[in-house]
Design a protein around this motif. Structure first.
Motif, short mmCIF file in Angstrom:
data_model
loop_
_atom_site.label_atom_id
_atom_site.label_comp_id
_atom_site.label_asym_id
_atom_site.label_seq_id
_atom_site.Cartn_x
_atom_site.Cartn_y
_atom_site.Cartn_z
N LEU A 184 -0.08 -32.40 -2.26
CA LEU A 184 0.44 -32.65 -0.92
C LEU A 184 1.62 -33.62 -1.01
CD1 LEU A 184 0.06 -32.23 2.12
CD2 LEU A 184 -1.52 -34.16 2.11
N VAL A 185 2.75 -33.21 -0.45
CA VAL A 185 3.96 -34.03 -0.45
C VAL A 185 4.34 -34.33 0.99
CG1 VAL A 185 6.41 -34.10 -1.05
CG2 VAL A 185 4.77 -33.09 -2.64
N TYR A 186 4.62 -35.59 1.29
CA TYR A 186 5.03 -35.99 2.63
C TYR A 186 6.55 -36.14 2.68
CZ TYR A 186 0.12 -37.08 3.53
OH TYR A 186 -1.24 -37.00 3.68
N VAL A 187 7.15 -35.53 3.70
CA VAL A 187 8.59 -35.63 3.91
C VAL A 187 8.83 -36.20 5.30
CG1 VAL A 187 10.80 -34.42 3.95
CG2 VAL A 187 8.98 -33.62 2.43
N GLY A 190 6.97 -41.40 10.35
CA GLY A 190 6.60 -41.43 11.76
C GLY A 190 5.86 -40.18 12.21
N ASP A 191 5.90 -39.93 13.52
CA ASP A 191 5.12 -38.84 14.07
C ASP A 191 5.69 -37.46 13.77
OD1 ASP A 191 7.34 -39.00 15.68
OD2 ASP A 191 6.26 -39.22 17.57
N GLN A 192 6.91 -37.41 13.22
CA GLN A 192 7.49 -36.12 12.84
C GLN A 192 7.43 -35.89 11.33
OE1 GLN A 192 10.48 -34.18 14.97
NE2 GLN A 192 10.91 -35.88 16.36
N GLN A 193 6.71 -36.73 10.64
CA GLN A 193 6.54 -36.54 9.20
C GLN A 193 5.88 -35.18 8.93
OE1 GLN A 193 3.43 -38.76 6.86
NE2 GLN A 193 5.23 -39.68 5.90
N GLN A 194 6.32 -34.50 7.89
CA GLN A 194 5.81 -33.18 7.57
C GLN A 194 4.98 -33.19 6.29
OE1 GLN A 194 6.12 -30.33 9.47
NE2 GLN A 194 6.94 -31.80 10.97
N LYS A 195 3.85 -32.46 6.33
CA LYS A 195 3.02 -32.27 5.15
C LYS A 195 3.44 -30.97 4.48
CE LYS A 195 -1.07 -34.54 7.10
NZ LYS A 195 -2.49 -34.33 7.49
N VAL A 196 3.77 -31.05 3.22
CA VAL A 196 4.21 -29.87 2.47
C VAL A 196 3.20 -29.62 1.37
CG1 VAL A 196 6.07 -28.83 1.13
CG2 VAL A 196 6.62 -30.43 2.99
N GLY A 197 2.62 -28.42 1.35
CA GLY A 197 1.60 -28.10 0.35
C GLY A 197 0.22 -28.49 0.85
N GLY A 198 -0.62 -28.96 -0.08
CA GLY A 198 -1.96 -29.40 0.30
C GLY A 198 -2.95 -28.28 0.51
N PRO A 230 3.86 -28.01 -4.41
CA PRO A 230 4.28 -27.05 -3.37
C PRO A 230 5.57 -26.34 -3.77
CG PRO A 230 4.59 -29.33 -2.64
CD PRO A 230 3.80 -29.39 -3.90
N VAL A 231 5.75 -25.16 -3.20
CA VAL A 231 6.84 -24.27 -3.61
C VAL A 231 7.78 -24.01 -2.43
CG1 VAL A 231 7.40 -22.05 -4.66
CG2 VAL A 231 5.26 -23.20 -5.25
N MET A 232 9.07 -24.04 -2.71
CA MET A 232 10.10 -23.82 -1.68
C MET A 232 10.66 -22.41 -1.78
SD MET A 232 13.79 -25.75 -1.10
CE MET A 232 13.10 -27.24 -0.38
N ALA A 233 10.81 -21.77 -0.61
CA ALA A 233 11.49 -20.48 -0.52
C ALA A 233 12.81 -20.67 0.24
CB ALA A 233 10.62 -19.46 0.20
N LEU A 234 13.78 -19.82 -0.05
CA LEU A 234 15.10 -19.92 0.56
C LEU A 234 15.49 -18.61 1.23
CD1 LEU A 234 16.90 -21.76 -2.38
CD2 LEU A 234 15.97 -22.80 -0.32
#
Length: 474
Positions: free
Chosen positions: A72-75, A78-86, A277-281
């Protein structure tokens, strides 16, 4: 595979059944951990200073066991922080997916300031109401097109002045990335990307500014794994993998296969050195066509494909509704917990501006049914009350057949909502057509002081029904 037995987690807990976590037993707490309804921090005895030596090994083991299979990676902050993966499973039906892949829409440092501000505001405010939820865009990807560090930093500042959404800083030039980080590091952006050519400099930036970083090694999983291990050994754990997203042809097939291999390696093969986590483009669709309609169409197809194939975050371009909305809806449905029906809070709600003369409709608290009925009432300007009966999120036909909705439950629901039919001018309510068989028993329960009208089976026919049946005859 992810640990799914509460009994195996129980051995790492204090086993005191103290109840401080809100559960009656440690076994129930263990079940809550597996379902992600509880967090380790809620087990207070594990963290009390007097118990540090006693429970240190248990705590360390517990953290390792319940850590998600895909890191799990946090980007952002605050309240708009996004969880990526997990995520924990290869396929949703094995348990559920937890964190929908954020959509990041791009802006470029080559844009005129007025155009840049306009696009950022569009990204920031775009939203669509869908089955009881507001779906929107989660992130902004700032692309360096000019290659000029100063222009990139200025662009990042402008974006930050117009949105609080998390950022992805996109450039292969470490100098450009550094310029962007100097003005945005406190917002914890994701930097894109470290490659075979620049990895040392980008790794240093990620270390110095304490931000997550994307590793880009297209179509070379061995090379990508090697870079991930290298970054991990440097103490950099907040990593996102970019295995390459081809827009079409045989390479697109290879892209899909690589996404599947990465998810399987993390969730089924337990490769802890490669479980990021994996990124798609999908934005790469614009490499195949300058036609805005075709580009948006093909980008939407790619996004939908990679949502299904395990992408944890995406960078996109087209903000056209015909491109965004289908993928928003698909993502919502894929990342809805299959173990729990989507439901609304039971109770009485107003549609429009109802009065004592307005009709009272009822339906179940299955979200899709409820919002369909509400929409049909609102769009036809029917001022009314709408009661959502608690059926554990099951629709009308199924709940009538299964006993989740009964005449007595309907009467109790009206009572709990505080409905006093004596204060209405019509002393009646309207059943959905599929619950027509309850009308007689309901009137009997109310000792024939309240009339149970039978509405249409399809809420889209309510306006026609109203013309003929409302107000009810005395």
């Amino acid at each position: 595979m992810k640990e799914s037995s509460p009994l195996n987690l129980y051995k790492f807990l204090p086993q005191t059944n103290c109840g401080e976590c809100g559960e009656q037993t440690c076994m129930a707490f263990a079940a809550g951990l597996i379902a992600r309804e509880r967090t380790i921090e809620e087990c207070k005895p594990l963290f009390e200073e007097k118990n540090q030596k006693k429970y240190a090994k248990k705590l360390a083991s517990l953290k390792e066991v319940i850590a998600p299979e895909v890191a799990l990676v946090y980007v952002g902050v605050g309240d708009q922080q996004q969880k990526v993966g997990g995520e924990d499973v290869m396929y949703r039906h094995q348990m559920t997916f937890f964190n929908k892949p954020p959509f990041a829409y791009d802006v470029a440092d080559s844009m005129a300031e007025a155009d840049l501000v306009e696009r950022v505001k569009l990204i920031d405010t775009w939203r669509k109401f869908y089955i009881g939820n507001w779906e929107g865009v989660e992130m902004v990807a700032v692309r360096s097109v000019t290659g000029d560090p100063d222009k990139f930093a200025k662009c990042v500042k402008t974006v930050m002045a117009n949105t609080k959404k998390p950022l992805i800083l996109c450039s292969f030039d470490p100098k450009v990335l550094k310029a962007g980080l100097e003005v945005s590091a406190e917002t914890r952006p994701l930097i894109y990307a470290a490659t075979k050519d620049n990895w040392k400099e980008v790794a240093q930036l990620a270390y110095d500014y304490k931000v997550p970083v994307t590793l880009s090694v297209p179509f070379d999983l061995d090379g990508l794994k090697g870079m991930a291990i290298t970054f991990s050994e440097m103490g950099l754990k907040d990593l996102v993998l970019d295995p390459g997203t081809a827009p079409n042809g045989e390479k697109l097939q290879e892209s899909l296969q690589n996404f599947i291999k990465l998810r399987r390696a993390a969730t089924e093969e337990g490769q802890k050195d490669f479980n990021y986590p994996v990124m798609a483009l999908p934005i790469n669709a614009w490499m195949t066509s300058d036609d805005p309609v075709r580009g948006a169409y093909w980008e939407s197809i790619l996004a939908a494909t990679f949502v299904i194939r395990g992408a944890d975050i995406m960078i996109r371009h087209s903000m056209e509704p015909h491109s965004v909305m289908p993928d928003m809806h698909l993502r919502f449905n894929i990342y809805t917990d299959p173990r729990t029906p989507v439901q609304v809070k039971p109770g009485l709600n107003k549609v429009g501006n109802p009065t004592e003369d307005s009709p009272i409709f009822l339906t179940t608290n299955f979200a899709l049914t409820y919002y369909t009925v509400e929409s049909d009432l609102a769009s036809n300007n029917i001022d009314s009350y709408l009661l959502a009966v608690n059926t554990d999120g099951i629709g009308v036909q199924a709940s009538v057949a299964g006993g989740q909705i009964t005449p007595s439950k309907i009467k109790d629901a009206f009572a709990e909502a505080g409905v006093d039919f004596e204060k209405t001018s019509h002393k009646s309510f309207i059943l959905p057509g599929m619950a027509a068989k309850f009308s007689g028993e309901l009137e009997d329960l109310y000792q024939f002081k309240v009339k149970a009208l039978v509405g249409p089976e399809d809420s889209g026919r309510i306006p026609g029904w109203m013309e003929k049946q409302w107000p009810p005859k005395k």
